[in-house]
Design an enzyme around this catalytic site. Sequence first.
Site, PDB file in Angstrom:
ATOM      1  N   ARG A  92     -30.042  36.221 -22.347  1.00  0.00           N
ATOM      2  CA  ARG A  92     -29.141  35.689 -21.335  1.00  0.00           C
ATOM      3  C   ARG A  92     -27.709  35.993 -21.786  1.00  0.00           C
ATOM      4  NH1 ARG A  92     -26.020  30.262 -20.856  1.00  0.00           N
ATOM      5  NH2 ARG A  92     -25.101  30.669 -18.828  1.00  0.00           N
ATOM      6  N   HIS A 114     -24.993  31.101 -12.736  1.00  0.00           N
ATOM      7  CA  HIS A 114     -26.367  30.684 -12.407  1.00  0.00           C
ATOM      8  C   HIS A 114     -27.104  31.772 -11.623  1.00  0.00           C
ATOM      9  CE1 HIS A 114     -25.150  26.138 -12.465  1.00  0.00           C
ATOM     10  NE2 HIS A 114     -25.727  26.468 -13.627  1.00  0.00           N
ATOM     11  N   ARG A 152     -18.180  18.115 -14.682  1.00  0.00           N
ATOM     12  CA  ARG A 152     -17.120  18.970 -14.121  1.00  0.00           C
ATOM     13  C   ARG A 152     -16.700  18.462 -12.747  1.00  0.00           C
ATOM     14  NH1 ARG A 152     -20.598  24.071 -15.132  1.00  0.00           N
ATOM     15  NH2 ARG A 152     -20.572  24.169 -17.389  1.00  0.00           N
TER      16      ARG A 152
END
Length: 392
Positions: A88, A177, A236
């Site tokens: 990733r 994402h 957030r």
Amino acid sequence: MKILSVNAGSSSLKFTLIELPSREVLISGLFEKIGMEGSCYTIKYNGEKTTKEASLPDHSVAVTKLMDELIENKVINSLEEIDGVGHRILHGGDEFTESILLNEDILKRIEKYNELGPLHNPANIMGVRAFMKVLPNVKNVGVFDTTFHQTMKETEYLYPVPYEWYEKYGIRKYGFHGTSHRFIYKTISEYLKRDDLKVISCHIGNGGSLCAIDSGRVVDTSMGFTPLAGIMMGTRSGDIDPSIIPFIMKKTGKTADEIINDLNKKSGLLGVSGISSDNRDIEEACEQGNERAILANKMYAQKIANYIAMYNNLLNGADVITLTAGLGENSKGMRKMICERIASLGVKIDDAKNDFRGEFRLITKDDSKIPVYVIPTNEELMIALDTMELIS
Ligand code: ADP
């Protein structure tokens, strides 16, 4: 074929070894506190979870330890059985539009985007180099969070700011994402046997983003230049008026970096509720009648509903809405709150169908204008599938 799917952080290394094409998870785990005191690792194998302490001065030692464990547990007989490693990688800027076979030249090109993902990219790359060192004959593949969003058009990825900010400094929406949203699109389009679906994919976990997808191509996504933008999240803020930043700087004497830290780590569910960033704590406090928790909970659902309505308009009518990640997969309360707030789109939740956790299911009534599906995400599998394709 055995593929390792890896997510390396600055002091951690998460891994899943997946057999393909059967998709069976052979072993998974997490190395923690690499380069720090008290380093350890946890391994999940044969339904059992074991944690061991170990000296892990750097990522290469963690990778060597991982290989020893794979052989000791007889998951593999020799290192040659590992066919590929998929990594990733947070940020590929606007240069990388697909997953890619990695070598030193490519890593240097990825490093150019480190300043756009300073917390993750250097660590992700360090993880790749550790595998290259310990397993020099095994191919490594980079799977980026950003690539799926590279199909966005200028009208969506540009901010309405001076154009030279984009030209000189790369100020634009990148989106994150992407691996999760791509997995969700792939899953629902395979399930419904259609490759022309218009999907609103809602990834709502601790971090969260929505993605409007038309026929496999991203039209828009809610995260922006950084993962701070979009919906309200665990810690957030999501979208706010940027003028708040200099205003609070003057009021508190804090620096811009300190305020951005507050917006990243002390806002969202945590900031509004004053209790926790964890939705389970918020739901518990709501049940006890805590007003700030109830407020945080309602705001959270509303921001997501607003984005869904916006993306429904952008897609000129979505065919499907999907919910995934921690809250999407597990919180029937939040799913209901979101669906109730998009009733004007003709969405009708079925409470009986919504009463479950962590499975692929339809949660709306047969006459719902847009069906809503819960789909457990699987970024590790997506990374492994890309890796298999690129090394074959
Ligand atoms: P991350 O972004 O860290 O991967 P996750 O996708 O694991 O986050 O999501 C974590 C969030 O999911 C937390 O707010 C957690 O409370 C919520 N969550 C997990 N399980 C449940 C549950 N059973 N009920 C309600 N919320 C849940």
